[in-house]
Scaffold this motif. Structure first.
Motif, PDB file in Angstrom:
ATOM      1  N   THR A  38       1.218  -6.646  -0.154  1.00  0.00           N
ATOM      2  CA  THR A  38       1.268  -7.440  -1.381  1.00  0.00           C
ATOM      3  C   THR A  38      -0.132  -7.909  -1.752  1.00  0.00           C
ATOM      4  OG1 THR A  38       3.495  -8.206  -0.849  1.00  0.00           O
ATOM      5  CG2 THR A  38       2.241  -9.497  -2.452  1.00  0.00           C
ATOM      6  N   GLY A  39      -0.474  -7.718  -3.017  1.00  0.00           N
ATOM      7  CA  GLY A  39      -1.784  -8.146  -3.496  1.00  0.00           C
ATOM      8  C   GLY A  39      -2.888  -7.137  -3.295  1.00  0.00           C
ATOM      9  N   ILE A  40      -2.555  -5.948  -2.767  1.00  0.00           N
ATOM     10  CA  ILE A  40      -3.558  -4.917  -2.518  1.00  0.00           C
ATOM     11  C   ILE A  40      -3.242  -3.672  -3.348  1.00  0.00           C
ATOM     12  CG2 ILE A  40      -4.614  -3.390  -0.804  1.00  0.00           C
ATOM     13  CD1 ILE A  40      -5.363  -6.310  -0.441  1.00  0.00           C
ATOM     14  N   ALA A  41      -4.227  -3.187  -4.086  1.00  0.00           N
ATOM     15  CA  ALA A  41      -4.126  -1.904  -4.773  1.00  0.00           C
ATOM     16  C   ALA A  41      -4.704  -0.834  -3.865  1.00  0.00           C
ATOM     17  CB  ALA A  41      -4.902  -1.948  -6.090  1.00  0.00           C
ATOM     18  N   GLY A  42      -4.153   0.375  -3.954  1.00  0.00           N
ATOM     19  CA  GLY A  42      -4.671   1.429  -3.095  1.00  0.00           C
ATOM     20  C   GLY A  42      -4.267   2.804  -3.552  1.00  0.00           C
ATOM     21  N   SER A  43      -4.943   3.800  -3.017  1.00  0.00           N
ATOM     22  CA  SER A  43      -4.638   5.194  -3.319  1.00  0.00           C
ATOM     23  C   SER A  43      -5.052   6.044  -2.122  1.00  0.00           C
ATOM     24  CB  SER A  43      -5.386   5.646  -4.581  1.00  0.00           C
ATOM     25  OG  SER A  43      -5.051   6.975  -4.936  1.00  0.00           O
ATOM     26  N   ILE A  44      -4.229   7.054  -1.810  1.00  0.00           N
ATOM     27  CA  ILE A  44      -4.466   7.937  -0.675  1.00  0.00           C
ATOM     28  C   ILE A  44      -4.457   9.380  -1.163  1.00  0.00           C
ATOM     29  CG2 ILE A  44      -3.606   8.742   1.561  1.00  0.00           C
ATOM     30  CD1 ILE A  44      -2.195   6.045   1.880  1.00  0.00           C
ATOM     31  N   THR A 103      -5.301  -1.297 -10.321  1.00  0.00           N
ATOM     32  CA  THR A 103      -4.857  -0.078  -9.655  1.00  0.00           C
ATOM     33  C   THR A 103      -6.062   0.806  -9.371  1.00  0.00           C
ATOM     34  OG1 THR A 103      -4.528   1.305 -11.614  1.00  0.00           O
ATOM     35  CG2 THR A 103      -2.710  -0.133 -10.994  1.00  0.00           C
ATOM     36  N   LEU A 104      -5.850   1.769  -8.469  1.00  0.00           N
ATOM     37  CA  LEU A 104      -6.894   2.723  -8.092  1.00  0.00           C
ATOM     38  C   LEU A 104      -6.285   4.120  -8.048  1.00  0.00           C
ATOM     39  CD1 LEU A 104      -8.256   0.767  -4.977  1.00  0.00           C
ATOM     40  CD2 LEU A 104      -9.205   0.699  -7.285  1.00  0.00           C
ATOM     41  N   GLY A 105      -7.118   5.121  -8.280  1.00  0.00           N
ATOM     42  CA  GLY A 105      -6.678   6.503  -8.150  1.00  0.00           C
ATOM     43  C   GLY A 105      -7.785   7.337  -7.531  1.00  0.00           C
ATOM     44  N   VAL A 106      -7.449   8.137  -6.533  1.00  0.00           N
ATOM     45  CA  VAL A 106      -8.461   8.982  -5.887  1.00  0.00           C
ATOM     46  C   VAL A 106      -7.843  10.336  -5.569  1.00  0.00           C
ATOM     47  CG1 VAL A 106      -7.957   8.266  -3.495  1.00  0.00           C
ATOM     48  CG2 VAL A 106     -10.271   8.991  -4.119  1.00  0.00           C
ATOM     49  N   ASP A 107      -8.663  11.371  -5.642  1.00  0.00           N
ATOM     50  CA  ASP A 107      -8.201  12.712  -5.305  1.00  0.00           C
ATOM     51  C   ASP A 107      -9.330  13.478  -4.630  1.00  0.00           C
ATOM     52  OD1 ASP A 107      -6.062  14.855  -5.611  1.00  0.00           O
ATOM     53  OD2 ASP A 107      -7.789  15.860  -6.486  1.00  0.00           O
ATOM     54  N   VAL A 108      -8.972  14.260  -3.613  1.00  0.00           N
ATOM     55  CA  VAL A 108      -9.910  15.152  -2.918  1.00  0.00           C
ATOM     56  C   VAL A 108      -9.349  16.562  -2.959  1.00  0.00           C
ATOM     57  CG1 VAL A 108     -10.874  15.785  -0.692  1.00  0.00           C
ATOM     58  CG2 VAL A 108     -10.922  13.413  -1.413  1.00  0.00           C
ATOM     59  N   GLU A 109     -10.164  17.487  -3.428  1.00  0.00           N
ATOM     60  CA  GLU A 109      -9.791  18.894  -3.490  1.00  0.00           C
ATOM     61  C   GLU A 109     -10.854  19.734  -2.785  1.00  0.00           C
ATOM     62  OE1 GLU A 109      -7.013  20.088  -4.894  1.00  0.00           O
ATOM     63  OE2 GLU A 109      -6.374  18.084  -5.541  1.00  0.00           O
ATOM     64  N   PHE A 153      -3.761  10.177 -13.035  1.00  0.00           N
ATOM     65  CA  PHE A 153      -2.317   9.974 -12.975  1.00  0.00           C
ATOM     66  C   PHE A 153      -1.929   9.042 -11.831  1.00  0.00           C
ATOM     67  CE2 PHE A 153      -1.368  14.281 -15.208  1.00  0.00           C
ATOM     68  CZ  PHE A 153      -1.906  13.760 -16.386  1.00  0.00           C
ATOM     69  N   LYS A 154      -2.659   9.101 -10.714  1.00  0.00           N
ATOM     70  CA  LYS A 154      -2.398   8.158  -9.627  1.00  0.00           C
ATOM     71  C   LYS A 154      -2.723   6.722 -10.053  1.00  0.00           C
ATOM     72  CE  LYS A 154      -3.129  11.117  -5.566  1.00  0.00           C
ATOM     73  NZ  LYS A 154      -3.960  11.321  -4.354  1.00  0.00           N
ATOM     74  N   ALA A 155      -3.813   6.565 -10.801  1.00  0.00           N
ATOM     75  CA  ALA A 155      -4.217   5.221 -11.220  1.00  0.00           C
ATOM     76  C   ALA A 155      -3.233   4.614 -12.213  1.00  0.00           C
ATOM     77  CB  ALA A 155      -5.620   5.257 -11.826  1.00  0.00           C
ATOM     78  N   GLN A 156      -2.638   5.443 -13.075  1.00  0.00           N
ATOM     79  CA  GLN A 156      -1.728   4.901 -14.078  1.00  0.00           C
ATOM     80  C   GLN A 156      -0.312   4.662 -13.536  1.00  0.00           C
ATOM     81  OE1 GLN A 156       1.120   6.445 -15.833  1.00  0.00           O
ATOM     82  NE2 GLN A 156       1.059   7.920 -14.139  1.00  0.00           N
ATOM     83  N   PHE A 157       0.043   5.324 -12.432  1.00  0.00           N
ATOM     84  CA  PHE A 157       1.433   5.266 -11.976  1.00  0.00           C
ATOM     85  C   PHE A 157       1.932   3.852 -11.685  1.00  0.00           C
ATOM     86  CE2 PHE A 157       4.814   5.491  -8.798  1.00  0.00           C
ATOM     87  CZ  PHE A 157       5.736   6.262  -9.490  1.00  0.00           C
ATOM     88  N   LEU A 160      -9.278   0.706 -12.079  1.00  0.00           N
ATOM     89  CA  LEU A 160      -8.893  -0.105 -13.232  1.00  0.00           C
ATOM     90  C   LEU A 160      -9.178  -1.570 -12.898  1.00  0.00           C
ATOM     91  CD1 LEU A 160      -5.508   1.537 -14.330  1.00  0.00           C
ATOM     92  CD2 LEU A 160      -7.860   2.232 -14.825  1.00  0.00           C
ATOM     93  N   GLY A 161     -10.283  -2.066 -13.410  1.00  0.00           N
ATOM     94  CA  GLY A 161     -10.722  -3.415 -13.074  1.00  0.00           C
ATOM     95  C   GLY A 161      -9.781  -4.483 -13.581  1.00  0.00           C
TER      96      GLY A 161
END
Length: 243
Positions: free
Chosen positions: A89-95, A114-120, A165-169, A226-227
């Motif tokens: 709770t209170g933490i934004a994250g992305s994997i 929110t945050l969004g990250v991707d590795v390819e 798309f991860k950041a907006q979800f 997203l600040g």
């Protein structure tokens, strides 16, 4: 011969350069065995194949490393009913993870909504995927490039859309196709702006969000933040991105 551990170090260094102040970063190696997870996380991979188990476990290790980098407890990150990771709770994250790397970013929601990250992998995209991933304008732009450059840029474009798309979800709780937004890179292809072409929940058609993109350790990395504080990147999204 490429050193896998050095590749992960280089990827971590790039992620730290991209991450704004207040965002924690972690990386892990998904080739390691066994695929050990915390009890709360285990149901998510109970029936998964070994490769999937290793990648999932590495993603969770990276997330805990990211939490610890902010002096936060290294807690379990279970999978929600919508398949998204459930952060404290209170933490934004992305994997994000693939067969060679797992990376996670986290931040207090007092600073980032929110945050969004991707590795390819830094590899060309299969030509047959371009139609599914690209809008007509993006496909037309790619068609003007030599084949090798075209397919590498297509992979970068795919990664940018994944991060957006991860950041907006967490805002919309909606999944939609790649045609819903288009990517415009800057001249160096180190940054981009995504433009939405239709209304999606609170995101209005024409809304834009910006992100960063780069290459390190044999991987393409894209990141969107997203600040939640006035003056930070994308603080006003989805009304109007700061760009």
């Amino acid at each position: 011969m490429t050193d896998p551990s050095q590749n992960l170090t280089d990827l971590l260094d790039l992620a730290r350069r991209f991450a704004p102040r207040g965002v924690g970063v972690g990386v892990a190696d998904p080739t390691q065995s066994p695929a050990t997870v915390l009890p709360e996380e285990a149901p998510a991979i109970a029936t998964a194949i070994p490769k999937r188990k290793r990648e999932f476990a590495a993603g969770r290790r990276a997330a805990r490393q990211a939490l610890q980098s902010l002096d936060l407890p290294a807690v379990a990150i279970p999978k929600g009913t919508d398949r998204a990771p459930v952060f404290p709770t209170g933490i934004a994250g992305s994997i994000t993870h693939n067969r060679d790397a797992a990376l996670a970013i986290v931040a207090p929601q007092t600073r980032f909504r929110t945050l969004g990250v991707d590795v390819e992998p830094q590899a060309p995209l299969k030509p047959e995927l371009i139609k599914a991933i690209c809008t007509p304008d993006e496909a037309a732009m790619l068609a003007t490039l030599p084949e090798t450059e075209r397919l590498f840029l297509a992979r970068r474009l795919f990664s940018a859309k994944e991060a957006v798309f991860k950041a907006q979800f967490p805002i919309t709780r909606q999944v939609f196709g790649f045609q819903a937004a288009s990517i415009t890179f800057n001249a160096l292809r180190s940054g981009f702006v995504a433009t939405f072409h239709r209304d999606i929940a609170s995101i209005s058609a024409g809304s834009t969000v910006s992100g960063q993109c780069g290459v390190a350790g044999g991987h393409i990395l894209t990141m969107v933040t997203l600040g939640a504080v006035v003056g930070t990147e994308n603080a006003n999204f989805p009304v109007c991105a700061t760009g």
